[in-house]
Design an enzyme around this catalytic site. Structure first.
Site, PDB file in Angstrom:
ATOM      1  N   GLY A  92      38.623  31.970  43.689  1.00  0.00           N
ATOM      2  CA  GLY A  92      39.663  31.133  44.664  1.00  0.00           C
ATOM      3  C   GLY A  92      40.208  29.895  44.216  1.00  0.00           C
ATOM      4  O   GLY A  92      40.486  29.179  44.879  1.00  0.00           O
ATOM      5  N   GLY A  93      40.411  30.088  42.975  1.00  0.00           N
ATOM      6  CA  GLY A  93      41.417  28.961  42.147  1.00  0.00           C
ATOM      7  C   GLY A  93      40.523  27.549  42.117  1.00  0.00           C
ATOM      8  O   GLY A  93      41.144  26.630  41.934  1.00  0.00           O
ATOM      9  N   HIS A 131      46.677  28.217  43.647  1.00  0.00           N
ATOM     10  CA  HIS A 131      45.961  29.341  42.949  1.00  0.00           C
ATOM     11  C   HIS A 131      45.462  30.506  44.098  1.00  0.00           C
ATOM     12  O   HIS A 131      44.965  31.184  43.726  1.00  0.00           O
ATOM     13  CB  HIS A 131      45.111  29.032  41.961  1.00  0.00           C
ATOM     14  CG  HIS A 131      45.819  27.833  40.868  1.00  0.00           C
ATOM     15  ND1 HIS A 131      46.678  28.363  40.097  1.00  0.00           N
ATOM     16  CD2 HIS A 131      45.188  26.741  40.645  1.00  0.00           C
ATOM     17  CE1 HIS A 131      46.733  27.149  39.534  1.00  0.00           C
ATOM     18  NE2 HIS A 131      45.880  26.224  39.484  1.00  0.00           N
ATOM     19  N   LYS A 181      39.439  26.220  33.017  1.00  0.00           N
ATOM     20  CA  LYS A 181      39.063  27.139  34.112  1.00  0.00           C
ATOM     21  C   LYS A 181      37.622  27.179  34.018  1.00  0.00           C
ATOM     22  O   LYS A 181      36.777  27.182  33.024  1.00  0.00           O
ATOM     23  CB  LYS A 181      39.633  28.474  33.767  1.00  0.00           C
ATOM     24  CG  LYS A 181      40.688  28.907  34.237  1.00  0.00           C
ATOM     25  CD  LYS A 181      40.875  30.517  34.273  1.00  0.00           C
ATOM     26  CE  LYS A 181      42.554  30.958  34.485  1.00  0.00           C
ATOM     27  NZ  LYS A 181      42.773  32.351  34.215  1.00  0.00           N
ATOM     28  N   GLU A 196      43.395  41.413  36.870  1.00  0.00           N
ATOM     29  CA  GLU A 196      44.452  40.747  37.338  1.00  0.00           C
ATOM     30  C   GLU A 196      45.039  40.140  36.017  1.00  0.00           C
ATOM     31  O   GLU A 196      44.309  39.734  35.006  1.00  0.00           O
ATOM     32  CB  GLU A 196      43.686  39.314  38.078  1.00  0.00           C
ATOM     33  CG  GLU A 196      43.369  39.727  39.363  1.00  0.00           C
ATOM     34  CD  GLU A 196      42.970  38.371  40.288  1.00  0.00           C
ATOM     35  OE1 GLU A 196      43.078  38.391  41.426  1.00  0.00           O
ATOM     36  OE2 GLU A 196      42.775  37.427  39.608  1.00  0.00           O
ATOM     37  N   HIS A 222      51.643  36.687  38.541  1.00  0.00           N
ATOM     38  CA  HIS A 222      50.536  37.095  38.952  1.00  0.00           C
ATOM     39  C   HIS A 222      50.668  38.667  39.214  1.00  0.00           C
ATOM     40  O   HIS A 222      51.153  38.927  40.149  1.00  0.00           O
ATOM     41  CB  HIS A 222      49.581  36.419  40.047  1.00  0.00           C
ATOM     42  CG  HIS A 222      48.254  37.187  40.158  1.00  0.00           C
ATOM     43  ND1 HIS A 222      47.143  36.572  40.239  1.00  0.00           N
ATOM     44  CD2 HIS A 222      48.013  38.366  40.785  1.00  0.00           C
ATOM     45  CE1 HIS A 222      46.235  37.400  40.480  1.00  0.00           C
ATOM     46  NE2 HIS A 222      46.721  38.461  40.837  1.00  0.00           N
ATOM     47  N   ARG A 232      35.559  44.320  43.364  1.00  0.00           N
ATOM     48  CA  ARG A 232      35.293  44.675  44.736  1.00  0.00           C
ATOM     49  C   ARG A 232      36.661  45.295  45.493  1.00  0.00           C
ATOM     50  O   ARG A 232      37.470  45.022  44.657  1.00  0.00           O
ATOM     51  CB  ARG A 232      34.929  43.448  45.633  1.00  0.00           C
ATOM     52  CG  ARG A 232      36.067  42.250  45.150  1.00  0.00           C
ATOM     53  CD  ARG A 232      35.658  40.972  45.950  1.00  0.00           C
ATOM     54  NE  ARG A 232      36.465  39.825  45.252  1.00  0.00           N
ATOM     55  CZ  ARG A 232      37.717  39.493  45.531  1.00  0.00           C
ATOM     56  NH1 ARG A 232      38.435  40.176  45.960  1.00  0.00           N
ATOM     57  NH2 ARG A 232      38.061  38.577  44.768  1.00  0.00           N
TER      58      ARG A 232
HETATM   59  P1  ADP Z   1      41.039  36.256  44.068  1.00  0.00           P
HETATM   60  O1  ADP Z   1      39.759  36.181  43.784  1.00  0.00           O
HETATM   61  O2  ADP Z   1      41.745  36.871  42.756  1.00  0.00           O
HETATM   62  O3  ADP Z   1      41.680  34.931  44.295  1.00  0.00           O
HETATM   63  P2  ADP Z   1      41.481  36.918  46.717  1.00  0.00           P
HETATM   64  O4  ADP Z   1      42.739  36.497  46.834  1.00  0.00           O
HETATM   65  O5  ADP Z   1      41.403  38.501  47.188  1.00  0.00           O
HETATM   66  O6  ADP Z   1      41.452  37.195  44.852  1.00  0.00           O
HETATM   67  O7  ADP Z   1      40.247  36.245  47.146  1.00  0.00           O
HETATM   68  C1  ADP Z   1      40.122  34.942  46.805  1.00  0.00           C
HETATM   69  C2  ADP Z   1      38.458  34.704  47.024  1.00  0.00           C
HETATM   70  O8  ADP Z   1      38.250  34.245  48.334  1.00  0.00           O
HETATM   71  C3  ADP Z   1      37.746  35.652  46.769  1.00  0.00           C
HETATM   72  O9  ADP Z   1      36.242  35.554  46.225  1.00  0.00           O
HETATM   73  C4  ADP Z   1      37.460  36.538  48.090  1.00  0.00           C
HETATM   74  O10 ADP Z   1      36.462  37.329  47.909  1.00  0.00           O
HETATM   75  C5  ADP Z   1      37.503  35.341  48.957  1.00  0.00           C
HETATM   76  N1  ADP Z   1      38.182  35.507  50.229  1.00  0.00           N
HETATM   77  C6  ADP Z   1      39.282  35.424  50.322  1.00  0.00           C
HETATM   78  N2  ADP Z   1      39.811  35.589  51.639  1.00  0.00           N
HETATM   79  C7  ADP Z   1      38.756  35.631  52.354  1.00  0.00           C
HETATM   80  C8  ADP Z   1      38.301  35.763  53.735  1.00  0.00           C
HETATM   81  N3  ADP Z   1      39.162  35.927  54.747  1.00  0.00           N
HETATM   82  N4  ADP Z   1      36.921  35.692  53.998  1.00  0.00           N
HETATM   83  C9  ADP Z   1      36.107  35.657  53.198  1.00  0.00           C
HETATM   84  N5  ADP Z   1      36.226  35.436  51.642  1.00  0.00           N
HETATM   85  C10 ADP Z   1      37.851  35.609  51.458  1.00  0.00           C
HETATM   86  P1  ADP Z   2      40.228  33.092  40.289  1.00  0.00           P
HETATM   87  O1  ADP Z   2      38.853  33.494  40.065  1.00  0.00           O
HETATM   88  O2  ADP Z   2      40.174  31.558  40.775  1.00  0.00           O
HETATM   89  O3  ADP Z   2      41.128  33.846  41.123  1.00  0.00           O
HETATM   90  P2  ADP Z   2      42.149  33.451  38.147  1.00  0.00           P
HETATM   91  O4  ADP Z   2      41.720  33.435  36.662  1.00  0.00           O
HETATM   92  O5  ADP Z   2      42.295  34.632  38.729  1.00  0.00           O
HETATM   93  O6  ADP Z   2      41.191  32.714  38.953  1.00  0.00           O
HETATM   94  O7  ADP Z   2      43.583  32.502  38.355  1.00  0.00           O
HETATM   95  C1  ADP Z   2      43.955  32.333  39.724  1.00  0.00           C
HETATM   96  C2  ADP Z   2      45.252  32.078  39.511  1.00  0.00           C
HETATM   97  O8  ADP Z   2      45.731  30.847  38.688  1.00  0.00           O
HETATM   98  C3  ADP Z   2      46.335  33.041  39.210  1.00  0.00           C
HETATM   99  O9  ADP Z   2      46.684  34.001  39.872  1.00  0.00           O
HETATM  100  C4  ADP Z   2      47.703  32.486  38.285  1.00  0.00           C
HETATM  101  O10 ADP Z   2      48.395  32.024  39.423  1.00  0.00           O
HETATM  102  C5  ADP Z   2      46.835  30.805  38.016  1.00  0.00           C
HETATM  103  N1  ADP Z   2      46.531  30.985  36.325  1.00  0.00           N
HETATM  104  C6  ADP Z   2      45.315  31.506  35.932  1.00  0.00           C
HETATM  105  N2  ADP Z   2      45.435  31.406  34.658  1.00  0.00           N
HETATM  106  C7  ADP Z   2      46.624  30.998  34.254  1.00  0.00           C
HETATM  107  C8  ADP Z   2      47.208  30.670  33.023  1.00  0.00           C
HETATM  108  N3  ADP Z   2      46.687  30.969  31.984  1.00  0.00           N
HETATM  109  N4  ADP Z   2      48.595  30.096  33.104  1.00  0.00           N
HETATM  110  C9  ADP Z   2      49.279  29.978  34.248  1.00  0.00           C
HETATM  111  N5  ADP Z   2      48.645  30.198  35.204  1.00  0.00           N
HETATM  112  C10 ADP Z   2      47.528  30.640  35.288  1.00  0.00           C
HETATM  113 MG    MG Z   3      41.676  35.616  40.689  1.00  0.00          MG
END
Ligand code: ADP
Ligand code: ADP
Ligand code: MG
Length: 668
Positions: free
Chosen positions: A164-165, A235, A158, A275, A208, A297
């Site tokens: 955003g994956g 993701h 990671k 998370e 998740h 946020r």
């Molecule tokens: P995560 O960070 O766990 O993936 P979210 O799914 O809430 O959480 O958002 C994914 C990332 O993309 C975050 O950084 C969020 O701020 C951004 N993001 C998601 N949807 C939008 C959108 N419609 N417009 C702008 N930024 C977005």
């Molecule tokens: P981001 O900042 O991109 O949102 P996260 O660390 O929140 O990154 O991880 C995004 C997604 O990736 C999680 O919601 C989950 O589906 C998957 N994931 C993250 N860590 C793991 C792990 N250790 N094992 C399996 N899946 C994972």
């Molecule tokens: Mg996340």
């Protein structure tokens, strides 16, 4: 409380924040890029300031322009929404330095959680369970590879600055480690400007589950229960719900207390989300969840929590930022029923979720569903365009029901009643997910979508009757009023001796001609190249009801540029009409002008300024969305101005202008 705030965002979240501010009597200032001058959030706000050109780096990420706009308009505080500058500690520092309030946590809290490796070290110290792995400083391949072996495969690489994956790679065996590391680093470098990574255990059958937390400036922290966001693709979240299916009181207590501990460890103030990743191979076990990251946020999926608690999280954010105490103590935070959210996107699931652009020629959302409550969070209206500059989200559809089965049914109804024409959407994919057996029974994990992808992205089949309705509509026969005059009612029938109305459809790159004749009132015959069909069509407002052999369909008919869309429940089908008259009409005449129905390239120009042209004559050919469209004269007239060959035109830009008075307007 503030008397005026600025919202440093766009789209649905800007609209969402403005709504609460208005309810609380707080003045609102919107900011917008050149591409958003006519956007909904601009129309809703009391005042709006242009902050630059369309690209986000020139507008929504321009901290300096945003702060200057706040100062100029007398706003006292800035709400960042999510994405953009919401988790940028440098921005928070600049806001505070300008004497304004940042509606969110302190820059220090954001910094503490900003990098996944440092956040994990911090959480370990605070006694919060963290995914087993390596989050140290060393970045050499040999070190990371040996750590991966110690952790045990499969592992997940990671980006420490990830979001955003992005910058994430699952590695199944040691031979693939070096290559995966290289590609994760490259992606992280280009997305976040930071190629440092961490390595952790890849949890199998992961779910998740995240916890909404809230803190104030007086040392109080509460949680607002969990949300399950296991339905993801690449993701990224697709469907979110609360409570988490199958959660026990014991599991909830363990997760929420860990989340509160995490927030307390950084003196958190405002809305935040912790998370967790959960190993669900043997159901939900209180010793099988681990901290993944904190989002400092408001989260995209916060409405799910609002639906089960009946609270307004934006109101809480404003109160906390203004220095008030949290409105409710932990034991008074309600939890009622079940809520679910889907993210409706302009994208094509069948083409690898390719983002789509286009104008939302028709857009209609449900206002109520029988099974529960429905709430639509959107930043667009009918007629608005999904542009290539920003996230192609159209709306979030949020429902609430007495329990999960009611919420599921409510979502099904809400999706059935959502009508969109003008762009490809993921609505059929969302419907298929809602109907999926595993989702329906709550047996979810983050791999579900990928495993079932083929089944979930079957292109929607056109229902029997859709094409027939499109042909009838294009023939113009459905539109004409029937006044009980037998000759009008039976037009095209005896009086005209079975006159046929021709309609040409473009299907798969070919044109096919159909002829329609009127049999008797409401009954028509359609003749195709190798078939004919008799149908009866009644206007059962707002639907059309078409019946015939193997046909029984109720649908709406919507005109779109160059064609007709037929919307029936969850399926929408668009038919391209190769009718020069209809096309000319739809090219849209603004005054005595023809404008481009969509962005494109002028392939050839067949007339010149000063020419006298006849109605229906082809004036130019426009190439757009990989197809050629002939633009024809809507009436006889003299051309004053015509666009140049090879010109690249924007949607709605002028193609042809006629001299003032049309010489001779035919009226048939
Ligand atoms: P995560 O960070 O766990 O993936 P979210 O799914 O809430 O959480 O958002 C994914 C990332 O993309 C975050 O950084 C969020 O701020 C951004 N993001 C998601 N949807 C939008 C959108 N419609 N417009 C702008 N930024 C977005
Ligand atoms: P981001 O900042 O991109 O949102 P996260 O660390 O929140 O990154 O991880 C995004 C997604 O990736 C999680 O919601 C989950 O589906 C998957 N994931 C993250 N860590 C793991 C792990 N250790 N094992 C399996 N899946 C994972
Ligand atoms: Mg996340």
């Amino acid at each position: 409380m503030f008397s005026r705030i600025l919202i440093a965002n766009r789209g649905e979240i800007a609209c969402r924040v403005i709504r609460t501010a208005q309810r609380m009597g707080i003045g609102t200032v919107a900011v917008y890029s050149d591409a958003d001058a006519h956007a909904l959030h601009v129309a809703m706000a009391d005042e709006a300031v242009n902050i630059g050109p369309a690209p986000v780096t020139d507008s929504y990420l321009r901290a300096d322009h945003i702060i200057a706009s706040a100062l100029k308009t007398g706003a006292e505080a800035i709400h960042p929404g999510y994405g953009f500058l919401s988790e940028n500690p440098g921005f928070v520092d600049a806001v505070v330095k300008a004497g304004l309030v940042f509606i969110g946590p302190s820059a220090d809290s954001i910094r503490a959680m900003g990098l996944k490796d440092a956040a994990k070290r911090l959480m370990e110290k605070a006694g919060v369970p963290v995914v087993p792995g390596y989050h140290g400083e060393a970045q050499e391949l040999v070190v990371l590879a040996s750590k991966a072996r110690e952790i045990g495969y499969p592992v997940l690489i990671k980006a420490r600055a990830g979001g955003g994956g992005k910058g994430m790679r699952k590695v199944d065996n040691p031979d693939d480690f070096a290559e995966a590391l290289g590609s994760a680093r490259r992606e992280a470098k280009s997305a976040f400007g930071d190629d440092r990574v961490l390595v952790e255990k890849y949890i199998s059958k992961p779910r998740h589950i995240e916890v909404q937390v809230f803190g104030d400036n007086h040392g109080n922290v509460v949680h607002l229960y969990e949300r399950d966001c296991s339905l993801q693709r690449r993701h990224q979240k697709v469907i979110e719900e609360a409570p988490a299916p199958g959660i026990t009181e014991e599991m909830r207590a363990a997760m929420t207390s860990a989340a509160v501990k995490a927030a307390q460890a950084i003196n958190y103030s405002g809305a935040g989300t912790i998370e967790f990743i959960v190993d669900a191979t043997e159901g939900l076990q209180p010793d099988r969840f681990w901290f993944m990251e904190m989002n400092t946020r408001l989260q995209v999926e916060h409405p799910v929590t609002e639906m089960i608690t009946g609270l307004d999280l934006v109101e809480w954010q404003l109160r906390v930022a203004a220095g008030e105490r949290l409105p409710l103590a932990q034991e008074h935070i309600p939890l009622n029923g079940h809520a679910m959210e889907v993210r409706l996107y302009a994208e094509d699931p069948a083409k690898g979720f390719l983002p789509a652009i286009g104008t939302l020629h028709h857009l209609s959302f449900p206002t109520a569903v029988q099974e529960g409550d429905v709430r639509i969070e959107t930043g667009v209206r009918a007629g608005d365009t999904i542009s290539p500059y920003y996230d192609p989200m159209i709306a979030k559809i949020v429902v609430h029901g007495a329990d999960r089965s009611f919420a599921l049914a409510a979502m099904g109804s809400a999706l059935n009643q959502t009508e969109i024409a003008g762009t490809t959407t993921n609505a059929p994919f969302l419907s298929a997910l809602i109907d999926h057996q595993s989702f329906a029974t709550g047996d979810v994990d983050t791999g579900l979508i990928d495993r079932q992808l083929a089944q979930l992205t079957v292109p929607a089949t056109i229902q029997a009757g859709m094409k027939e309705l499109a042909i009838l509509s294009a023939s113009g026969l459905l539109k004409r009023p029937v006044h009980g005059d037998p000759w009008t009612a039976l037009r095209g029938y005896a009086h005209h001796g079975g006159l046929a109305y021709p309609v040409t459809l473009e299907e798969g790159g070919q044109t096919t001609r159909y002829d329609v004749t009127v049999r008797e009132d409401e009954r028509y015959a359609i003749f195709g190249p190798d078939f004919s069909v008799e149908v009866r069509v009644r206007h059962d407002r707002p639907n059309w009801h078409i019946t015939g052999r193997n046909i029984n369909l109720r649908a709406k008919i919507v005109t779109i540029p160059h064609g007709i869309a037929v919307l029936a429940g969850r399926t929408a089908a668009a038919f391209k009409i190769a009718d020069p008259f209809l096309m000319a009409e739809q090219a849209g005449s603004a005054g005595d002008r023809l404008t481009a129905p969509m962005p494109g390239l002028v392939k050839s120009v067949r007339a010149a300024a000063g020419d006298l042209v006849r109605k229906g004559q082809i004036l130019l050919v426009l190439e757009a969305m990989k197809m050629e469209h002939s633009i024809t004269a809507p009436h006889d007239g003299k051309i004053a101005e015509i666009v140049a060959e090879n010109a690249q035109v924007k949607e709605q830009s002028s193609l042809v202008r006629f001299e003032e008075a049309p010489l001779n307007t035919t009226t048939n």
